[in-house]
Scaffold this active site. Structure first.
Site, PDB file in Angstrom:
ATOM      1  N   LYS A 151       0.859  -1.174   0.000  1.00  0.00           N
ATOM      2  CA  LYS A 151       0.000   0.000   0.000  1.00  0.00           C
ATOM      3  C   LYS A 151       0.901   1.232   0.000  1.00  0.00           C
ATOM      4  O   LYS A 151       1.567   1.541   1.003  1.00  0.00           O
ATOM      5  CB  LYS A 151      -0.911  -0.030   1.236  1.00  0.00           C
ATOM      6  CG  LYS A 151      -1.989  -1.108   1.128  1.00  0.00           C
ATOM      7  CD  LYS A 151      -2.887  -0.820  -0.050  1.00  0.00           C
ATOM      8  CE  LYS A 151      -3.844  -1.939  -0.378  1.00  0.00           C
ATOM      9  NZ  LYS A 151      -4.524  -1.720  -1.670  1.00  0.00           N
ATOM     10  N   ASP A 179       0.511  -0.546  -4.984  1.00  0.00           N
ATOM     11  CA  ASP A 179      -0.848  -0.036  -5.207  1.00  0.00           C
ATOM     12  C   ASP A 179      -0.988   1.339  -4.556  1.00  0.00           C
ATOM     13  O   ASP A 179      -1.018   1.449  -3.325  1.00  0.00           O
ATOM     14  CB  ASP A 179      -1.871  -1.010  -4.622  1.00  0.00           C
ATOM     15  CG  ASP A 179      -3.300  -0.622  -4.960  1.00  0.00           C
ATOM     16  OD1 ASP A 179      -3.497   0.428  -5.618  1.00  0.00           O
ATOM     17  OD2 ASP A 179      -4.231  -1.361  -4.566  1.00  0.00           O
ATOM     18  N   ASP A 227      -7.620  -0.483 -11.068  1.00  0.00           N
ATOM     19  CA  ASP A 227      -8.562  -1.050 -10.103  1.00  0.00           C
ATOM     20  C   ASP A 227      -9.762  -0.106  -9.956  1.00  0.00           C
ATOM     21  O   ASP A 227     -10.821  -0.313 -10.570  1.00  0.00           O
ATOM     22  CB  ASP A 227      -7.843  -1.269  -8.766  1.00  0.00           C
ATOM     23  CG  ASP A 227      -8.737  -1.864  -7.682  1.00  0.00           C
ATOM     24  OD1 ASP A 227      -9.963  -1.921  -7.877  1.00  0.00           O
ATOM     25  OD2 ASP A 227      -8.213  -2.264  -6.627  1.00  0.00           O
ATOM     26  N   LYS A 251     -13.481  -6.331  -8.526  1.00  0.00           N
ATOM     27  CA  LYS A 251     -14.079  -6.467  -7.199  1.00  0.00           C
ATOM     28  C   LYS A 251     -15.582  -6.667  -7.368  1.00  0.00           C
ATOM     29  O   LYS A 251     -16.234  -5.892  -8.085  1.00  0.00           O
ATOM     30  CB  LYS A 251     -13.800  -5.214  -6.364  1.00  0.00           C
ATOM     31  CG  LYS A 251     -12.326  -5.030  -6.026  1.00  0.00           C
ATOM     32  CD  LYS A 251     -12.110  -3.845  -5.111  1.00  0.00           C
ATOM     33  CE  LYS A 251     -10.801  -3.932  -4.360  1.00  0.00           C
ATOM     34  NZ  LYS A 251      -9.644  -3.469  -5.115  1.00  0.00           N
TER      35      LYS A 251
HETATM   36 MG    MG Z   1      -6.167  -1.897  -5.660  1.00  0.00          MG
END
Ligand code: MG
Length: 353
Positions: A151, A179, A227, A251
């Protein structure tokens, strides 16, 4: 949350996740379950109370309908409430659970058939100082993971240090993703991708705007993942046309449930785009749904998936997949193959009949 706090870009963090579980009761005595769990109110345009309010808007239109007719069910939901895809996810998931139970098939068989023995998982490495994140990569390797998603999306110089520190501890065969979760300005993104151009790392969703992601993509040779920008089949097709990414992160709730996630998944397979198949967050029920969608996807196009039930400290169902050697397996029982834990869920917050 097992680690205490999950932190990503811009200092955003969550310590306690607010998940919503839907139970659909039918006149045939079959009962279906679904779950939706936004990652706080500031990751995607989604929040937990919004999921429950939205379900209240849609539920009256679903009473009396055949829950196994997923096409009409989704049309009814999209007609009753414009947009708000995450609101529809748990309802759609519960209908799929019922379709599985009524046909006595596990969901992965209905979603396309089981591919391979198991589904490989990645571990998200919560944002911390660079050395701590490198230590956490080593720690999660001990639990069997071979894919690590750092992250980043904070200060560009610290992010460069995070990527370098983690890449130093990486072993052959392991995969590293940085990410940024929309956290970099487009100039920050340019600095980071230039500074780590010699590292074997994927760059994921550097900026908030699609155009800034595309500009960053065109500046770098590093493999690139989108994403947050890929929230529908339409967004996927536009990005594919622009050659805006090599991999997407799919997702379930971001696109509105398993029905639409399957559509995006099938398009990606046809277009040869690898996917991380997961959700924004969740417990045992969502982990089971992820396992079924991922296990029914050709292995060649599976980049990774997530076992959210190993990130959280509360069980909301039994029967969900459990991680083994960095992998999970979709269950063999009909539907999602889970039984809710009503002791942990408590009494319903709303009933529609
Ligand atoms: Mg992501």
């Amino acid at each position: 949350m097992v680690e205490g706090r999950y932190t990503w870009s811009d200092g955003r963090h969550v310590e306690v996740f607010d998940s919503t579980v839907v139970e659909i009761v039918t006149d045939s005595d079959l009962v279906g379950y679904g779950e939706v769990c936004p990652l706080g109110p500031f990751y995607l345009p989604a929040f937990a109370a919004g999921a429950r309010a939205g379900i209240g808007e849609i539920a009256p239109y679903l009473i009396g309908q055949d829950p196994t007719a997923l096409g009409p069910i989704n049309l009814i939901m999209d007609t009753a409430l414009l947009g708000h895809p995450y609101v529809k996810s748990a309802l759609d998931m519960a209908c799929w659970d019922l379709l599985g139970k009524s046909t006595r098939k596990p969901l992965c068989e209905l979603l396309g058939g089981r591919h391979g023995e198991s589904v490989e998982l990645y571990r998200a490495i919560s944002q911390r100082p660079a050395e701590e994140m490198a230590e956490n990569v080593a720690r999660y390797r001990e639990e069997g993971y071979r894919k690590f998603q750092l992250k980043v999306g904070g200060d560009p110089l610290q992010d460069i240090a995070r990527i370098r520190a983690a890449s130093k501890v990486l072993q052959p065969g392991e995969t590293l993703v940085a990410d940024a979760n929309t956290g970099w300005r487009v100039d920050d993104a340019a600095r980071v991708v230039n500074a780590v151009s010699d590292v074997d790392v994927y760059i994921e969703q550097p900026c908030l705007s699609y155009d800034h992601c595309l500009a960053t993509r065109r500046r770098t040779q590093l493999p690139f993942i989108l994403d947050e920008s890929i929230d529908s089949a339409e967004a996927l097709l536009r990005a594919h046309g622009d050659l805006a990414m090599d991999v997407i992160n799919l997702k379930i709730s971001k696109v509105g449930g398993l029905t639409k996630a399957r559509l995006v998944r099938d398009l990606c397979v046809e277009l040869q785009i690898p996917m991380t198949i997961e959700d924004s967050w969740g417990g045992d029920i969502i982990t089971a749904a992820i396992a079924h969608l991922a296990h029914s996807t050709p292995e060649r196009y599976r980049f990774s998936s997530t076992d959210f039930n190993s990130y959280v400290s509360v069980r909301n169902a039994s029967g969900a997949p459990q991680r083994r050697d960095g992998c999970m397996v979709a269950g063999l029982e009909p539907g999602l193959g889970i039984a809710p834990d009503f002791d942990s869920l408590g009494s319903p917050v709303a009933v529609y009949k």
